[in-house]
Design an enzyme around this catalytic site. Sequence first.
Site, PDB file in Angstrom:
ATOM      1  N   SER A 220       2.595   7.696   0.722  1.00  0.00           N
ATOM      2  CA  SER A 220       2.050   6.809  -0.299  1.00  0.00           C
ATOM      3  C   SER A 220       3.151   6.131  -1.101  1.00  0.00           C
ATOM      4  O   SER A 220       4.277   6.632  -1.222  1.00  0.00           O
ATOM      5  CB  SER A 220       1.148   7.603  -1.250  1.00  0.00           C
ATOM      6  OG  SER A 220       1.921   8.502  -2.028  1.00  0.00           O
ATOM      7  N   GLU A 243       8.156   4.085   4.485  1.00  0.00           N
ATOM      8  CA  GLU A 243       6.999   3.274   4.884  1.00  0.00           C
ATOM      9  C   GLU A 243       5.878   3.659   3.947  1.00  0.00           C
ATOM     10  O   GLU A 243       5.417   4.805   3.954  1.00  0.00           O
ATOM     11  CB  GLU A 243       6.620   3.554   6.334  1.00  0.00           C
ATOM     12  CG  GLU A 243       5.477   2.695   6.826  1.00  0.00           C
ATOM     13  CD  GLU A 243       4.977   3.119   8.186  1.00  0.00           C
ATOM     14  OE1 GLU A 243       3.750   3.162   8.370  1.00  0.00           O
ATOM     15  OE2 GLU A 243       5.804   3.426   9.055  1.00  0.00           O
ATOM     16  N   CYS A 280      -1.565   3.334   9.393  1.00  0.00           N
ATOM     17  CA  CYS A 280      -0.810   2.431   8.520  1.00  0.00           C
ATOM     18  C   CYS A 280      -0.961   0.984   8.935  1.00  0.00           C
ATOM     19  O   CYS A 280      -0.740   0.074   8.128  1.00  0.00           O
ATOM     20  CB  CYS A 280       0.661   2.828   8.513  1.00  0.00           C
ATOM     21  SG  CYS A 280       1.382   3.026  10.157  1.00  0.00           S
TER      22      CYS A 280
END
Length: 498
Positions: A220, A243, A280
């Site tokens: 997150s 990421e 994602c």
Amino acid sequence: MLTTTDPRTGVTVPTALAPTAPEELSPITAAAAVAGAELQRRSRAWRAGLLRALADGLEAERDGLVEAALAETGLAAPRLQTELTRSAFQFRLFADAVDDGGYLEAVIDHAADTPMGPGPDVRRMLVPLGPVAVFGSSNFPFAFSVVGGDTASALAAGNPVVIKAHSSHPLTSERSFTALRHAADAYGAPEGMLGIVYGQSAGAALVADPIIAAVGFTGSLSTGRILLDIIERRERPIPFFGELASVNPLIVTPAAAAARGSAIAEGLFASFTGSAGQLCTKPGIAFLPASADDIVATIVDRARDAGAQPLLNARIHASLDEIRQRLVDEGGARVLVAPHAGDEGFSVTPAVLEIAAVDLTAAATEEAFGPLILFVRYDDVTQIDAALATIPPSLTATIHSESEDAALTARLTDIVMPRVGRIVYNGYPTGVRVSWGMHHGGPWPATNTQHTSVGVTAMRRFLRPLAWQDAPDAVLPDELRDHAVGVPRRIDGVLRLG
């Protein structure tokens, strides 16, 4: 002791694992530093063999690994089997890259007279950074966790790795680490080359440890910021490769909607609900022409008929509902299909929301991790430009268009190019190929780096350039000596492939 929870049932049970105590961390990172020095002395051929041995070790433990992940993630067995295959493939692909040697970016400039006078002998290539901290991700228990791409690429680059196990799948993490460790020991790898820690406090301490030279993180945005703050407080800040968040806009032109609306609806539904929307690269926002009622109706029908799928943990389950409510209350979105919780565990059905392109604001573009999609309906393609500007940069953007849309496709490409790391045409962004050409990254907040976490060039994150000037031959790496070494090198300005 640590616990583990089956998201399919919500039942929590104790494990035999304990959080890593502060006094246990220093020996792990110290052993990694010793192993790093030893890895520097090993050849590329040895390291390529190690990577293939680790892949074989995963294959040998396949049944046990998948069984553990089933009970801790709720992901379907076929998905987990495919993901484990991907993890083994990653190790082998990086082994091929190590054998190839092109990743080294080796350069030799012999001493010579130059327009500015005599020039020294200068030789340069990429070398390992040092011990790397890798944080496992909840949504990919194999491909982005203990045996994932960050671990594989860091090892391929010649670095030892200390892994922070994810709290959602501690037993899967332990079994994965054991499989790697056994394979590494059997191959003769240095003892501290692989380490693992458990618990949130241990993860924070790992990032702060002065021996750690880089951090790989998938998770997150809020947790990423916490880790960045820890790095900023270090005496010597280090690279952080995170990421963090992505909504991955998908655009359907009027021509594409008219020509193949049914196929687009089916593909889009599968893409945003696959793995319960916990990817994602899930397309979270879809731009549809006002005339595309058939696409909307098909997806609404599919969402209403869909059964509940388990989410990875209670936090994601609660967060999805909170974000959906914010998209409505603060973002102005309308609910076309409301989600419903399953009978047990952390399961939920898909949610479908809608908003007019002219009404889209940043408040409606928050990433919703789970099976939720927001349709942005436009009356004219010119409305897409301003609406896209409200969407945070992402990992991907997707454009569905037809041959007669050549000019429009080019314009949309120009608009999204500065905002994403990968553009998909007439397809869907979920499913990231592991290959030499893949780029899995994007501008902040998708990632904080120009490099990728998937594909061969993921190694570049964990390497740094080093130059040797007028160096004795004995101290040079083999790849920088004058004899042929079988790797691509630029010698006196000329690229030579052997």
